[in-house]
Design a protein around this motif. Structure first.
Motif, PDB file in Angstrom:
ATOM      1  N   ILE A 162       5.375  -6.698 -11.106  1.00  0.00           N
ATOM      2  CA  ILE A 162       5.755  -6.338  -9.743  1.00  0.00           C
ATOM      3  C   ILE A 162       4.483  -5.970  -8.991  1.00  0.00           C
ATOM      4  O   ILE A 162       3.848  -4.952  -9.291  1.00  0.00           O
ATOM      5  CB  ILE A 162       6.739  -5.157  -9.733  1.00  0.00           C
ATOM      6  CG1 ILE A 162       7.992  -5.507 -10.534  1.00  0.00           C
ATOM      7  CG2 ILE A 162       7.093  -4.752  -8.302  1.00  0.00           C
ATOM      8  CD1 ILE A 162       8.870  -4.323 -10.839  1.00  0.00           C
ATOM      9  N   VAL A 163       4.076  -6.800  -8.046  1.00  0.00           N
ATOM     10  CA  VAL A 163       2.849  -6.568  -7.289  1.00  0.00           C
ATOM     11  C   VAL A 163       3.187  -5.873  -5.972  1.00  0.00           C
ATOM     12  O   VAL A 163       4.035  -6.341  -5.209  1.00  0.00           O
ATOM     13  CB  VAL A 163       2.098  -7.890  -7.010  1.00  0.00           C
ATOM     14  CG1 VAL A 163       0.853  -7.619  -6.166  1.00  0.00           C
ATOM     15  CG2 VAL A 163       1.706  -8.550  -8.326  1.00  0.00           C
ATOM     16  N   LEU A 164       2.512  -4.769  -5.702  1.00  0.00           N
ATOM     17  CA  LEU A 164       2.707  -4.019  -4.461  1.00  0.00           C
ATOM     18  C   LEU A 164       1.634  -4.446  -3.469  1.00  0.00           C
ATOM     19  O   LEU A 164       0.454  -4.146  -3.645  1.00  0.00           O
ATOM     20  CB  LEU A 164       2.614  -2.515  -4.728  1.00  0.00           C
ATOM     21  CG  LEU A 164       3.619  -1.981  -5.771  1.00  0.00           C
ATOM     22  CD1 LEU A 164       3.356  -0.504  -6.034  1.00  0.00           C
ATOM     23  CD2 LEU A 164       5.041  -2.200  -5.305  1.00  0.00           C
ATOM     24  N   THR A 165       2.031  -5.183  -2.439  1.00  0.00           N
ATOM     25  CA  THR A 165       1.080  -5.683  -1.453  1.00  0.00           C
ATOM     26  C   THR A 165       0.879  -4.652  -0.352  1.00  0.00           C
ATOM     27  O   THR A 165       1.653  -3.708  -0.195  1.00  0.00           O
ATOM     28  CB  THR A 165       1.570  -7.003  -0.847  1.00  0.00           C
ATOM     29  OG1 THR A 165       2.844  -6.797  -0.238  1.00  0.00           O
ATOM     30  CG2 THR A 165       1.710  -8.066  -1.919  1.00  0.00           C
ATOM     31  N   ARG A 166      -0.182  -4.849   0.417  1.00  0.00           N
ATOM     32  CA  ARG A 166      -0.520  -3.942   1.505  1.00  0.00           C
ATOM     33  C   ARG A 166      -0.778  -4.731   2.772  1.00  0.00           C
ATOM     34  O   ARG A 166      -1.185  -5.894   2.717  1.00  0.00           O
ATOM     35  CB  ARG A 166      -1.769  -3.124   1.162  1.00  0.00           C
ATOM     36  CG  ARG A 166      -1.624  -2.220  -0.052  1.00  0.00           C
ATOM     37  CD  ARG A 166      -2.870  -1.379  -0.195  1.00  0.00           C
ATOM     38  NE  ARG A 166      -2.814  -0.505  -1.355  1.00  0.00           N
ATOM     39  CZ  ARG A 166      -3.268   0.731  -1.338  1.00  0.00           C
ATOM     40  NH1 ARG A 166      -3.799   1.230  -0.248  1.00  0.00           N
ATOM     41  NH2 ARG A 166      -3.220   1.480  -2.431  1.00  0.00           N
ATOM     42  N   ASP A 167      -0.575  -4.087   3.897  1.00  0.00           N
ATOM     43  CA  ASP A 167      -0.915  -4.639   5.200  1.00  0.00           C
ATOM     44  C   ASP A 167      -2.299  -4.114   5.563  1.00  0.00           C
ATOM     45  O   ASP A 167      -2.483  -2.918   5.779  1.00  0.00           O
ATOM     46  CB  ASP A 167       0.113  -4.208   6.243  1.00  0.00           C
ATOM     47  CG  ASP A 167      -0.129  -4.849   7.607  1.00  0.00           C
ATOM     48  OD1 ASP A 167      -1.220  -5.419   7.808  1.00  0.00           O
ATOM     49  OD2 ASP A 167       0.765  -4.763   8.462  1.00  0.00           O
ATOM     50  N   ALA A 168      -3.282  -5.033   5.608  1.00  0.00           N
ATOM     51  CA  ALA A 168      -4.656  -4.615   5.850  1.00  0.00           C
ATOM     52  C   ALA A 168      -4.848  -3.947   7.211  1.00  0.00           C
ATOM     53  O   ALA A 168      -5.806  -3.209   7.426  1.00  0.00           O
ATOM     54  CB  ALA A 168      -5.598  -5.813   5.726  1.00  0.00           C
ATOM     55  N   SER A 169      -3.932  -4.208   8.148  1.00  0.00           N
ATOM     56  CA  SER A 169      -4.064  -3.630   9.484  1.00  0.00           C
ATOM     57  C   SER A 169      -3.568  -2.187   9.551  1.00  0.00           C
ATOM     58  O   SER A 169      -3.756  -1.507  10.558  1.00  0.00           O
ATOM     59  CB  SER A 169      -3.282  -4.476  10.509  1.00  0.00           C
ATOM     60  OG  SER A 169      -1.891  -4.429  10.246  1.00  0.00           O
ATOM     61  N   VAL A 170      -2.916  -1.720   8.483  1.00  0.00           N
ATOM     62  CA  VAL A 170      -2.381  -0.357   8.454  1.00  0.00           C
ATOM     63  C   VAL A 170      -3.168   0.455   7.434  1.00  0.00           C
ATOM     64  O   VAL A 170      -3.215   0.086   6.261  1.00  0.00           O
ATOM     65  CB  VAL A 170      -0.889  -0.359   8.085  1.00  0.00           C
ATOM     66  CG1 VAL A 170      -0.352   1.068   8.024  1.00  0.00           C
ATOM     67  CG2 VAL A 170      -0.100  -1.188   9.082  1.00  0.00           C
ATOM     68  N   PRO A 171      -3.796   1.563   7.860  1.00  0.00           N
ATOM     69  CA  PRO A 171      -4.579   2.354   6.919  1.00  0.00           C
ATOM     70  C   PRO A 171      -3.700   3.072   5.901  1.00  0.00           C
ATOM     71  O   PRO A 171      -2.577   3.470   6.198  1.00  0.00           O
ATOM     72  CB  PRO A 171      -5.307   3.359   7.832  1.00  0.00           C
ATOM     73  CG  PRO A 171      -4.426   3.481   9.034  1.00  0.00           C
ATOM     74  CD  PRO A 171      -3.820   2.126   9.228  1.00  0.00           C
ATOM     75  N   GLY A 172      -4.251   3.231   4.695  1.00  0.00           N
ATOM     76  CA  GLY A 172      -3.564   4.002   3.677  1.00  0.00           C
ATOM     77  C   GLY A 172      -2.488   3.219   2.945  1.00  0.00           C
ATOM     78  O   GLY A 172      -2.051   2.161   3.384  1.00  0.00           O
ATOM     79  N   PRO A 173      -2.067   3.746   1.794  1.00  0.00           N
ATOM     80  CA  PRO A 173      -1.020   3.064   1.018  1.00  0.00           C
ATOM     81  C   PRO A 173       0.346   3.237   1.652  1.00  0.00           C
ATOM     82  O   PRO A 173       0.666   4.310   2.168  1.00  0.00           O
ATOM     83  CB  PRO A 173      -1.092   3.795  -0.341  1.00  0.00           C
ATOM     84  CG  PRO A 173      -1.619   5.155  -0.011  1.00  0.00           C
ATOM     85  CD  PRO A 173      -2.580   4.960   1.127  1.00  0.00           C
ATOM     86  N   PRO A 174       1.188   2.202   1.611  1.00  0.00           N
ATOM     87  CA  PRO A 174       2.522   2.259   2.231  1.00  0.00           C
ATOM     88  C   PRO A 174       3.538   2.931   1.305  1.00  0.00           C
ATOM     89  O   PRO A 174       4.501   2.313   0.850  1.00  0.00           O
ATOM     90  CB  PRO A 174       2.846   0.785   2.466  1.00  0.00           C
ATOM     91  CG  PRO A 174       2.137   0.077   1.360  1.00  0.00           C
ATOM     92  CD  PRO A 174       0.872   0.854   1.108  1.00  0.00           C
ATOM     93  N   VAL A 175       3.345   4.213   1.045  1.00  0.00           N
ATOM     94  CA  VAL A 175       4.184   4.913   0.074  1.00  0.00           C
ATOM     95  C   VAL A 175       5.647   4.905   0.506  1.00  0.00           C
ATOM     96  O   VAL A 175       6.559   4.788  -0.323  1.00  0.00           O
ATOM     97  CB  VAL A 175       3.677   6.357  -0.142  1.00  0.00           C
ATOM     98  CG1 VAL A 175       4.636   7.136  -1.032  1.00  0.00           C
ATOM     99  CG2 VAL A 175       2.286   6.328  -0.753  1.00  0.00           C
ATOM    100  N   GLY A 176       5.897   5.035   1.804  1.00  0.00           N
ATOM    101  CA  GLY A 176       7.279   5.023   2.275  1.00  0.00           C
ATOM    102  C   GLY A 176       7.991   3.739   1.923  1.00  0.00           C
ATOM    103  O   GLY A 176       9.137   3.751   1.469  1.00  0.00           O
ATOM    104  N   ALA A 177       7.320   2.597   2.115  1.00  0.00           N
ATOM    105  CA  ALA A 177       7.915   1.305   1.774  1.00  0.00           C
ATOM    106  C   ALA A 177       8.110   1.188   0.264  1.00  0.00           C
ATOM    107  O   ALA A 177       9.115   0.642  -0.209  1.00  0.00           O
ATOM    108  CB  ALA A 177       7.041   0.162   2.290  1.00  0.00           C
ATOM    109  N   TRP A 178       7.148   1.699  -0.498  1.00  0.00           N
ATOM    110  CA  TRP A 178       7.296   1.666  -1.955  1.00  0.00           C
ATOM    111  C   TRP A 178       8.525   2.460  -2.387  1.00  0.00           C
ATOM    112  O   TRP A 178       9.297   2.013  -3.225  1.00  0.00           O
ATOM    113  CB  TRP A 178       6.044   2.237  -2.625  1.00  0.00           C
ATOM    114  CG  TRP A 178       4.819   1.401  -2.450  1.00  0.00           C
ATOM    115  CD1 TRP A 178       4.748   0.131  -1.958  1.00  0.00           C
ATOM    116  CD2 TRP A 178       3.478   1.772  -2.763  1.00  0.00           C
ATOM    117  NE1 TRP A 178       3.441  -0.305  -1.943  1.00  0.00           N
ATOM    118  CE2 TRP A 178       2.643   0.671  -2.431  1.00  0.00           C
ATOM    119  CE3 TRP A 178       2.893   2.914  -3.283  1.00  0.00           C
ATOM    120  CZ2 TRP A 178       1.268   0.698  -2.612  1.00  0.00           C
ATOM    121  CZ3 TRP A 178       1.515   2.949  -3.472  1.00  0.00           C
ATOM    122  CH2 TRP A 178       0.702   1.853  -3.139  1.00  0.00           C
ATOM    123  N   ALA A 179       8.680   3.657  -1.828  1.00  0.00           N
ATOM    124  CA  ALA A 179       9.813   4.493  -2.211  1.00  0.00           C
ATOM    125  C   ALA A 179      11.136   3.826  -1.871  1.00  0.00           C
ATOM    126  O   ALA A 179      12.128   3.953  -2.596  1.00  0.00           O
ATOM    127  CB  ALA A 179       9.706   5.853  -1.519  1.00  0.00           C
TER     128      ALA A 179
END
Length: 333
Positions: free
Chosen positions: A80-97
């Motif tokens: 399970i790969v957790l991708t990120r949006d490079a335009s948004v700073p920081g890890p997307p913990v809310g989306a992960w949760a």
């Protein structure tokens, strides 16, 4: 669920957040962590038996070895790969949760399908399956091949098409080229390959055995009818210097749930990387040109960063799995 879960993330904050999310959702699952690519490779070589939750930033922070790429590819639905949006700073913990627990349940179900049994009965989806599970568990043959190509890509395409059977999977090629050049490029590919290759500048229904070169300077979206008919439609230009834009084309396919193979060839920049990752996350096959064979390896390299378990392909000797997929003839209504 009692499956062990390995959390691979470079940052302590990310590891802590993911541990908390998974511990709350799966209190009986043993959890462990690693924070470097070398640690991850060691765990995979030791045949870790559970699921792997991988923050893509861990791979992006280093240069993964071919052995690690191969190990990730072999992990199949357990990855399970957790991708990120490079335009948004920081890890997307809310989306992960919000999304990760469902993705873990889906991965367990997919793994059960791949071995023909349900190892975890409590995560078997109800019938009919919930919408969140349906896209990943629906096993269908590809309907088309979507290609991102730029500098160096035309020669790679010519070599590939010479080795692919005529009359099978339709190809849609987003070649970065001015509008006055794509018609001649399509004619050249037809001459060297024997395939039916044409330039597309307007709404077009796809047919088996055809190769479509998108007209330079235009962007396109892909749609599918309930009966399975695929249609290309011009759309407003996206915010990018590259037109036709491969990212947008691939992302429309991913959003529509269209089963498609992604291929990213030689070129400068990153077009195709995000789109290929979107298709890969939807359990579609993703191939990239082996960077060592590229005139400009930027696009394949970016795709490998976004989707590290994409399969590498030498246009002069394509993988048998790629040839097999391209030999499939989709049903048409």
């Amino acid at each position: 669920m009692k499956r062990p879960i390995l959390i691979a993330a470079a940052g302590a904050f990310e590891r802590s957040a993911l541990h908390r999310i998974l511990a709350e959702a799966f209190p009986t699952s043993p959890l462990s962590t690693c924070n470097t690519a070398s640690d991850l490779q060691a765990r995979l070589e030791a045949r870790f038996p559970g699921l792997l939750v991988l923050d893509e930033a861990l791979i992006a922070a280093t240069t993964p070895t071919p052995a690690l790429h191969a190990s990730l590819a072999r992990f199949g639905p357990r990855l399970i790969v957790l991708t990120r949006d490079a335009s948004v700073p920081g890890p997307p913990v809310g989306a992960w949760a919000r999304d990760l627990p469902d993705r873990v349940r889906r991965a367990v179900f997919d793994q059960a399908l791949s071995v023909g049994s349900y190892a975890d009965p409590e995560v078997r989806p109800a019938s009919p399956a919930p919408p969140s599970l349906a896209p990943a568990t629906k096993r269908v043959a590809p309907a088309c091949l979507l290609v991102a190509s730029s500098t160096g890509g035309p020669s790679a395409l010519a070599r590939l098409l010479q080795q692919i059977p005529v009359g099978a999977l339709p190809w849609i090629i987003a070649q970065h080229m001015p509008d006055h050049g794509t018609q001649a490029f399509a004619a050249h590919l037809a001459d060297v390959s024997g395939h039916a290759v044409s330039e597309v500048g307007g709404q077009t229904r796809l047919t088996s055995g055809s190769i479509y070169v998108l007209k330079g300077g235009l962007d396109f979206a892909l749609s599918q009818t309930p009966a399975g008919t695929l249609t290309l439609r011009p759309c407003p230009a996206v915010a990018s210097p590259f037109h036709p834009n491969a990212d947008h084309l691939m992302q429309t396919a991913a959003v529509a749930g269209i089963p498609a193979v992604a291929l990213v060839l030689s070129g400068m920049g990153e077009d195709g990387a995000s789109g290929a990752a979107a298709l890969g996350q939807a359990h579609n096959p993703v191939y990239v040109q082996e960077p060592a064979t590229c005139i400009v390896p930027g696009m394949p390299g970016a795709a490998l960063t976004r989707f590290p378990y994409a399969l590498r392909l030498d246009p002069s000797a394509p993988l048998p799995s790629f040839v097999s997929l391209c030999s499939h003839q989709p049903k048409e209504d």
